[in-house]
Design a protein around this motif. Sequence first.
Motif, mmCIF file in Angstrom:
data_model
loop_
_atom_site.group_PDB
_atom_site.id
_atom_site.type_symbol
_atom_site.label_atom_id
_atom_site.label_comp_id
_atom_site.label_asym_id
_atom_site.label_seq_id
_atom_site.Cartn_x
_atom_site.Cartn_y
_atom_site.Cartn_z
ATOM 1 N N ALA A 69 0.819 -1.218 0.000
ATOM 2 C CA ALA A 69 0.000 0.000 0.000
ATOM 3 C C ALA A 69 0.852 1.266 0.000
ATOM 4 N N LYS A 127 -4.890 4.665 1.135
ATOM 5 C CA LYS A 127 -3.932 3.879 0.343
ATOM 6 C C LYS A 127 -4.361 2.404 0.269
ATOM 7 N N ASN A 131 -5.761 0.653 -3.223
ATOM 8 C CA ASN A 131 -5.026 -0.494 -3.761
ATOM 9 C C ASN A 131 -5.824 -1.793 -3.675
#
Length: 163
Positions: A69, A127, A131
């Motif tokens: 991430a 993040k 992702n």
Amino acid sequence: MWSVTHSIEELQTIENNSEEINDLIEFSPVERSIFQFDEIYLKESNDNVESYKWLYCLENDLRDKIRTALADEPNWIDESGFARIKQDVEDRKQSELEAKILLRDPDNLTYLTLGELKQIVIQKWQKFEDNGIFREKKYIDRILTDINKARIVLAHNSKLQKL
């Protein structure tokens, strides 16, 4: 009683080949355990092995997810929101270096507790979501909190009750 019947040189050679370590130990026919530990502790420790393996895998998988991430933010630990974590990592590294007993991989993430790993996930949530690593922040927060409570019990080598 147990005894070690090897020279320092032999011990150093054996230390490099863990398969030979059992040759160092003589089990007492009376105590029936290594290092004169009560046999009950050896049996109880086996009850914790599966739980420990599960937590080991979970923590290290979480570290890998954090690496993924935050791959585009190699200096994330330098952000002000992680100042305490950064200081704890530096302190732990220094302490282990001075003790010279066991040294971890130098990767900063290996020096973090499950609670600290959770803090990173929560603070950098976007993040993880972007992702496709995690989808529900509230769920991840709760499950990692609960798992951390279980981890604390295991980390302190407490006897587990049968559920």
